[in-house]
Write an enzyme that holds these catalytic residues in place. Sequence first.
Site, PDB file in Angstrom:
ATOM      1  N   ARG A 144       0.772  -1.224   0.057  1.00 30.02           N
ATOM      2  CA  ARG A 144       0.009   0.060  -0.096  1.00 30.02           C
ATOM      3  C   ARG A 144       0.872   1.263   0.208  1.00 30.02           C
ATOM      4  O   ARG A 144       0.427   2.255  -0.539  1.00 30.02           O
ATOM      5  CB  ARG A 144      -0.880  -0.005   1.129  1.00 30.02           C
ATOM      6  CG  ARG A 144      -2.120  -1.027   1.209  1.00 30.02           C
ATOM      7  CD  ARG A 144      -3.179  -1.008   1.812  1.00 30.02           C
ATOM      8  NE  ARG A 144      -4.057   0.208   1.810  1.00 30.02           N
ATOM      9  CZ  ARG A 144      -3.955   1.218   2.328  1.00 30.02           C
ATOM     10  NH1 ARG A 144      -3.267   1.351   3.693  1.00 30.02           N
ATOM     11  NH2 ARG A 144      -4.514   2.332   2.273  1.00 30.02           N
ATOM     12  N   TYR A 164       0.012   3.860  -3.077  1.00 33.44           N
ATOM     13  CA  TYR A 164      -0.546   5.015  -2.622  1.00 33.44           C
ATOM     14  C   TYR A 164      -0.159   5.933  -1.592  1.00 33.44           C
ATOM     15  O   TYR A 164      -0.610   6.784  -1.248  1.00 33.44           O
ATOM     16  CB  TYR A 164      -2.209   4.617  -2.071  1.00 33.44           C
ATOM     17  CG  TYR A 164      -2.830   3.485  -2.565  1.00 33.44           C
ATOM     18  CD1 TYR A 164      -3.628   3.487  -3.679  1.00 33.44           C
ATOM     19  CD2 TYR A 164      -2.874   2.703  -1.762  1.00 33.44           C
ATOM     20  CE1 TYR A 164      -4.298   2.248  -4.166  1.00 33.44           C
ATOM     21  CE2 TYR A 164      -3.735   1.432  -2.042  1.00 33.44           C
ATOM     22  CZ  TYR A 164      -4.494   1.174  -3.487  1.00 33.44           C
ATOM     23  OH  TYR A 164      -5.010   0.244  -3.742  1.00 33.44           O
ATOM     24  N   CYS A 200      13.427  -6.254  -4.176  1.00 28.22           N
ATOM     25  CA  CYS A 200      14.628  -5.694  -4.880  1.00 28.22           C
ATOM     26  C   CYS A 200      13.895  -4.286  -5.674  1.00 28.22           C
ATOM     27  O   CYS A 200      13.907  -4.373  -6.872  1.00 28.22           O
ATOM     28  CB  CYS A 200      15.145  -6.574  -5.743  1.00 28.22           C
ATOM     29  SG  CYS A 200      16.012  -7.934  -4.796  1.00 28.22           S
ATOM     30  N   TYR A 211      -6.669  -4.742   3.018  1.00 25.75           N
ATOM     31  CA  TYR A 211      -5.847  -4.645   1.976  1.00 25.75           C
ATOM     32  C   TYR A 211      -4.434  -5.004   2.050  1.00 25.75           C
ATOM     33  O   TYR A 211      -3.521  -4.394   1.450  1.00 25.75           O
ATOM     34  CB  TYR A 211      -6.205  -3.469   1.371  1.00 25.75           C
ATOM     35  CG  TYR A 211      -7.659  -3.092   0.918  1.00 25.75           C
ATOM     36  CD1 TYR A 211      -8.178  -3.792  -0.136  1.00 25.75           C
ATOM     37  CD2 TYR A 211      -8.517  -2.157   1.679  1.00 25.75           C
ATOM     38  CE1 TYR A 211      -9.401  -3.667  -0.331  1.00 25.75           C
ATOM     39  CE2 TYR A 211      -9.551  -2.049   1.645  1.00 25.75           C
ATOM     40  CZ  TYR A 211     -10.220  -2.791   0.471  1.00 25.75           C
ATOM     41  OH  TYR A 211     -11.750  -2.515   0.210  1.00 25.75           O
TER      42      TYR A 211
HETATM   43  C1  LIG Z   1     -13.866  -1.699  -2.409  1.00 25.92           C
HETATM   44  C2  LIG Z   1     -15.451  -1.886  -2.525  1.00 25.92           C
HETATM   45  C3  LIG Z   1     -15.978  -1.816  -1.265  1.00 25.92           C
HETATM   46  C4  LIG Z   1     -15.280  -1.922  -0.083  1.00 25.92           C
HETATM   47  O1  LIG Z   1     -14.695  -0.654   0.294  1.00 25.92           O
HETATM   48  P1  LIG Z   1     -14.065  -0.052   1.779  1.00 25.92           P
HETATM   49  O2  LIG Z   1     -13.734   1.166   1.616  1.00 25.92           O
HETATM   50  O3  LIG Z   1     -13.173  -1.138   1.919  1.00 25.92           O
HETATM   51  O4  LIG Z   1     -15.294  -0.294   2.784  1.00 25.92           O
HETATM   52  C5  LIG Z   1     -17.667  -2.189  -1.319  1.00 25.92           C
HETATM   53  N1  LIG Z   1     -17.990  -2.022  -2.629  1.00 25.92           N
HETATM   54  C6  LIG Z   1     -17.360  -2.237  -3.561  1.00 25.92           C
HETATM   55  C7  LIG Z   1     -18.124  -2.401  -5.060  1.00 25.92           C
HETATM   56  C8  LIG Z   1     -16.314  -1.884  -3.857  1.00 25.92           C
HETATM   57  O5  LIG Z   1     -15.487  -1.859  -4.897  1.00 25.92           O
END
Ligand SMILES: *Cc1c(COP(=O)(O)O)cnc(C)c1O
Length: 431
Positions: free
Chosen positions: A330, A334, A361, A390
């Site tokens: 992550r 990001y 690496c 994630y």
């Molecule tokens: C990623 C996603 C979620 C979950 O999002 P969070 O930020 O983890 O709560 C729910 N619905 C859809 C369609 C998504 O793409």
Amino acid sequence: MLTPNLNVNEEGHLCIGGADCCDLVQQYGTPLYVMDENMIRENCRSYRDVIDQEYEGRGLICYASKAFSCKEMYRIVQSEGLGADVVSGGELYTALAAGMDASKLVFHGNSKTPHELLYAVQAGVGRIVVDHLYELDRLNQIAKAQGVKVNVMLRIKPGIDAHTHDFVQTGKIDSKFGFALETGEAMEAVHRAIQLHHVHLCGLHCHIGSQIFETEPFAEAARVMIRFMDAVRDQMGVALEELNLGGGPGIKYTMEDDPLPFADIIRAILCALSEACEELRFPKPFILFEPGRSIVGGAGLTLYSVMGRKTIPNVRTYVLVDGGMCDNPRYALYQSKYEAICANRADRPANETVTIGGKCCESGDLIGEDLHLQHVEPDDIIAVLATGAYNYSMASNYNRNPRPAVVMIKDGESRIAIERESYADLILNDR
Ligand SMILES: *Cc1c(COP(=O)(O)O)cnc(C)c1O
């Protein structure tokens, strides 16, 4: 402490959910993901309770399993009365293998394959969220060939700017997901879906982004969607019965983050929704939410062993650990911020500012820059906090690093949820 499930014991060790992180390292090694089951369950309940108490139970919370998907997680979610959202054949397979009730599954994705659609239809997935017209027709044909009618929702872009990082913003018009409202595309899709014989259009879906702290973008999305459902009723004489408002509530990654209780966000959404329905005399829909990050994010941490350190005068100090972007990509993706603690000296002041470097690496393989940390030396343990969402789900075998184990803590006791990969696992499919 960042989350209420963390504390420091008399030995100065960091504890999660009552388990001493140093003991966990002794038993399971590093890198190690640790998840607190009680906190996951509390988060599930806090969402479910609002629907039960303030919306007559006319809704379903579907855990967005892309945040952290494994059999044990689906078992926990199911036992809390939640459904789940899956986004691939692999997540669907895992959910079914764990015994999830298929009727409580929502199948998402902007590029589902015919094979995945057939799998979802045959498994009896409760709702399939359709992303584009090709998919709508393909699904109709598949359902026809199977002699069934499937419940579909259409993914709509409500055009809401949720003020988050560009990469995780998916409700805007420039997004690969869903049908746009402004262009008439969404209305056309509804029109088409209603005409088809092997899909039943049960409702609409939108997801405005992730790691959102304010209630207003969610409330506005609810209003926009109800207005559109009202327009559908006017133009097509059909009152759609379900509304899925996706996920997105933000969590506390650092002390600077100040998220609202998740229940308050849902309350604000339900309030905006009810007002919009009253104003338009539109029947209140069955409601679905898909929180992912907020259910598991704060419930997890990652433990690493320190391998070395490098101080570059007037530049920075690197602390090098035995994991990295292969278990937590992550920061590389990001520039996500985390907090870290030396787990074996958690009672000492965090008087150094360091960059945590991984073992891959790539120069960009960092867990974070300018983190405040206790002085650490090789063999110390670093806990990176709030890695429950994630992280495992985005882990890779880059550099052929085996994926770490996931340990679940319940009332201070630990058990393996996912075994550590072995070198033999890495060559399993090699010929
Ligand atoms: C990623 C996603 C979620 C979950 O999002 P969070 O930020 O983890 O709560 C729910 N619905 C859809 C369609 C998504 O793409």
